[in-house]
Write an enzyme that holds these catalytic residues in place. Structure first.
Site, PDB file in Angstrom:
ATOM      1  N   LYS A 120       1.260  -1.244  -0.041  1.00 43.57           N
ATOM      2  CA  LYS A 120       0.158  -0.366  -0.047  1.00 43.57           C
ATOM      3  C   LYS A 120       0.783   1.186  -0.363  1.00 43.57           C
ATOM      4  CE  LYS A 120      -4.410   0.423   0.182  1.00 43.57           C
ATOM      5  NZ  LYS A 120      -5.855  -0.266  -0.660  1.00 43.57           N
TER       6      LYS A 120
HETATM    7  P1  NAD Z   1     -13.558   7.358  -2.164  1.00 39.92           P
HETATM    8  O1  NAD Z   1     -12.988   8.473  -1.644  1.00 39.92           O
HETATM    9  O2  NAD Z   1     -14.038   7.083  -3.519  1.00 39.92           O
HETATM   10  O3  NAD Z   1     -15.414   7.295  -1.061  1.00 39.92           O
HETATM   11  C1  NAD Z   1     -14.797   7.569   0.051  1.00 39.92           C
HETATM   12  C2  NAD Z   1     -16.636   8.195   1.010  1.00 39.92           C
HETATM   13  O4  NAD Z   1     -16.908   8.404   2.147  1.00 39.92           O
HETATM   14  C3  NAD Z   1     -16.916   9.324   0.059  1.00 39.92           C
HETATM   15  O5  NAD Z   1     -18.799   9.904  -0.664  1.00 39.92           O
HETATM   16  C4  NAD Z   1     -16.741   9.945   1.304  1.00 39.92           C
HETATM   17  O6  NAD Z   1     -17.936  11.238   1.450  1.00 39.92           O
HETATM   18  C5  NAD Z   1     -17.263   8.775   2.075  1.00 39.92           C
HETATM   19  N1  NAD Z   1     -17.274   9.604   3.473  1.00 39.92           N
HETATM   20  C6  NAD Z   1     -15.915   9.837   4.125  1.00 39.92           C
HETATM   21  N2  NAD Z   1     -15.869  10.268   5.434  1.00 39.92           N
HETATM   22  C7  NAD Z   1     -17.128   9.556   5.235  1.00 39.92           C
HETATM   23  C8  NAD Z   1     -17.918   9.979   6.980  1.00 39.92           C
HETATM   24  N3  NAD Z   1     -17.769   9.605   8.272  1.00 39.92           N
HETATM   25  N4  NAD Z   1     -19.009   9.056   7.108  1.00 39.92           N
HETATM   26  C9  NAD Z   1     -19.676   8.696   5.654  1.00 39.92           C
HETATM   27  N5  NAD Z   1     -19.417   8.884   4.617  1.00 39.92           N
HETATM   28  C10 NAD Z   1     -17.655   9.626   4.781  1.00 39.92           C
HETATM   29  O7  NAD Z   1     -13.701   6.300  -1.696  1.00 39.92           O
HETATM   30  P2  NAD Z   1     -12.886   4.476  -2.016  1.00 39.92           P
HETATM   31  O8  NAD Z   1     -12.421   3.866  -3.171  1.00 39.92           O
HETATM   32  O9  NAD Z   1     -15.434   3.654  -2.060  1.00 39.92           O
HETATM   33  O10 NAD Z   1     -12.802   3.988  -0.546  1.00 39.92           O
HETATM   34  C11 NAD Z   1     -13.620   4.091   0.382  1.00 39.92           C
HETATM   35  C12 NAD Z   1     -13.232   2.448   1.637  1.00 39.92           C
HETATM   36  O11 NAD Z   1     -13.533   1.461   0.941  1.00 39.92           O
HETATM   37  C13 NAD Z   1     -11.384   2.930   2.089  1.00 39.92           C
HETATM   38  O12 NAD Z   1     -11.537   2.090   3.019  1.00 39.92           O
HETATM   39  C14 NAD Z   1     -11.066   1.431   0.778  1.00 39.92           C
HETATM   40  O13 NAD Z   1      -9.637   1.651   1.668  1.00 39.92           O
HETATM   41  C15 NAD Z   1     -11.855   1.622   0.759  1.00 39.92           C
HETATM   42  N6  NAD Z   1     -12.091   0.078  -0.756  1.00 39.92           N
HETATM   43  C16 NAD Z   1     -11.881   0.633  -2.000  1.00 39.92           C
HETATM   44  C17 NAD Z   1     -11.673   0.298  -2.738  1.00 39.92           C
HETATM   45  C18 NAD Z   1     -11.541   0.656  -4.337  1.00 39.92           C
HETATM   46  O14 NAD Z   1     -11.533  -0.253  -5.136  1.00 39.92           O
HETATM   47  N7  NAD Z   1     -11.880   2.162  -4.384  1.00 39.92           N
HETATM   48  C19 NAD Z   1     -11.309  -1.283  -3.615  1.00 39.92           C
HETATM   49  C20 NAD Z   1     -10.688  -2.090  -1.609  1.00 39.92           C
HETATM   50  C21 NAD Z   1     -11.732  -1.069  -0.234  1.00 39.92           C
END
Ligand code: NAD
Length: 430
Positions: A120
């Site tokens: 990461k």
């Molecule tokens: P992103 O930045 O696209 O979206 C994050 C979302 O969470 C946004 O809508 C933001 O407004 C919201 N958010 C932030 N703080 C918040 C809160 N306190 N309450 C409610 N909503 C809140 O990120 P993402 O890529 O969707 O990733 C989200 C999670 O999924 C992370 O933990 C990331 O590590 C994990 N993840 C992502 C992927 C991927 O392919 N994008 C893959 C595996 C895991």
């Protein structure tokens, strides 16, 4: 439900300081290692990352002043293949968090049956407050600093929170310029014109949907009569919500960092997506539901809860009040260690992050394979292959959790241990 005052959604309820993210990884690792009786030499090897790189990145800001950012890349393991894992741009990025996320990538790739290790990266910055020019200079500086760490057969980054295909395109460009030939396989999550895979953008949300359906089948929940609440409306949350809806699961609550919204008849997700587009990529003042608090969303009386935002959202206190029968962890680390036992004792099934959100890395793997072949698949082919990988992973985790009489989280670690132990033994420790 009563309309609440504007909530502070970013503050989960904690009575005491939660474990650091890496401590949380080790706590679960040790529990699973005890149950599985993982030999101590293998356990000791996996308890620490293989390589940790920290860099300082001076960047010329738009105001003519230089700001120095901290960047990380942590390779947790390469026993199953080159390391794979996203790059996070966020203010709270630190080495403990990156180390935890890197370790999860090792287990996630192993659970999904991919020939990849785990890594990461991250930069401590606030991407929402930076211009595209500043972000581009920062991303290119980071690529330059990491040009001997990254590599299509060494370490392959991808997007995570705060990064997307735009940043991946800059990395490909910078890395290819340094190496004097085009190297699309150095990152995944690229735009399709640069060798990205069809289906990658929706893949993590699609995986969440497949795991939800698989768990519902095992639990005897009729999806057509079921409801879901989704925390976070970014890449994972928005696709998870729309794909659950496409399977007739009624999504009654959604949220982002500006607020949470509840509509007992179901949220109109197309309207929510349109609203988000028009309001600076946020749901702020979304008129399609009552404004509720973060805690209210997490404890709604729904069948499925999908935390898809941040880590440490389901604390022990929240867990006591969770009414969902099934939690599918779209985010990494949304449930605190103390909450696991509470949920297990209440009979709540938790599909853990290292299984639930492995759809993203699975299609990243497909992207890397397509880059190596120089031959690109249709979206249907990508989705079909993805669904098979996810269903097989779910079955194995379910089987291992039953065999070892434990929850799905520890069952997932055990599934990963079986593959990692073999790889470490074949390769040898000297
Ligand atoms: P992103 O930045 O696209 O979206 C994050 C979302 O969470 C946004 O809508 C933001 O407004 C919201 N958010 C932030 N703080 C918040 C809160 N306190 N309450 C409610 N909503 C809140 O990120 P993402 O890529 O969707 O990733 C989200 C999670 O999924 C992370 O933990 C990331 O590590 C994990 N993840 C992502 C992927 C991927 O392919 N994008 C893959 C595996 C895991």
């Amino acid at each position: 439900m009563a309309i609440s005052k504007k909530p502070k959604v970013s503050t989960p309820v904690h009575k005491h300081k939660p474990l650091s993210m890496y401590e949380a990884v080790l706590a679960r690792f040790n529990q699973a290692a005890d149950i599985y009786k993982l030999p101590e030499d293998v356990a000791a090897t996996l308890r620490v990352p293989q390589k940790q790189v920290k860099v300082s990145l001076p960047v010329m800001m738009d105001n003519g002043k230089v700001k120095v950012f901290e960047g990380y890349r942590i390779i947790h393991s390469t026993y199953l293949g080159p390391s794979k894992g996203g790059i996070r741009f966020a203010l709270d990025v630190n080495d403990d968090e990156v180390k935890a996320l890197a370790a999860w990538m090792t287990y996630k790739c192993a659970v999904a049956g991919l020939p990849l290790g785990g890594a990461k990266g991250g930069i401590t910055c606030d991407p929402r407050k930076m211009s595209p020019g500043e972000l581009e200079r920062l991303t290119r500086e980071y690529t330059l600093a990491m040009c001997e760490v990254f590599g299509p057969d060494r370490d392959i980054p991808a997007p995570d929170m705060g990064t997307g295909k735009r940043e991946m395109a800059w990395i490909v460009d910078e890395y290819s310029k340094i190496h004097r030939h085009y190297q699309p396989g150095v990152v995944t999550g690229k735009p399709i014109t640069l060798g990205g895979s069809r289906g990658r953008e929706a893949a993590t949300g699609r995986g969440v949907m497949i795991h939800t359906l698989e768990a519902m089948k095992k639990m005897g929940i009729d999806r057509k009569k079921s409801t879901a609440a989704v925390q976070g409306f970014g890449n994972v949350g928005s696709y998870a919500a729309t794909l659950l809806r496409s399977k007739n699961i009624n999504v009654v609550a959604i949220s982002d960092y500006t607020g949470a919204y509840y509509n007992e008849r179901g949220i109109d997700l197309d309207k929510a997506l349109q609203h988000q587009k028009k309001h600076g990529n946020t749901l702020e003042d979304f008129p399609g539901g009552e404004l509720i608090t973060n805690e209210e969303l997490l404890t709604l009386d729904v069948d499925v809860l999908v935390p898809a935002a941040l880590q440490n959202q389901i604390s022990a206190d929240i867990a006591k009040n969770v009414k969902a029968k099934l939690i599918v962890e779209g985010a990494n680390g949304p449930t605190e260690v103390e909450a696991d036992e509470i949920l297990h004792n209440k009979g709540v099934i938790v599909v853990p992050d290292i299984l639930a959100n492995s759809g993203g890395v699975t299609v990243s793997y497909f992207e890397w394979v397509q880059n190596k072949q120089g031959y690109y698949w249709k979206e249907e082919e990508v989705n079909n292959k993805h669904d098979v990988y996810m269903q097989q992973a779910f079955e194995q985790v379910w089987y291992n959790s039953k065999q070892h009489k434990t929850n799905l989280r520890l069952g997932a670690y055990i599934t990963a241990f079986k593959r990692l132990e073999k790889a470490i033994r074949y390769r040898g420790i000297y």
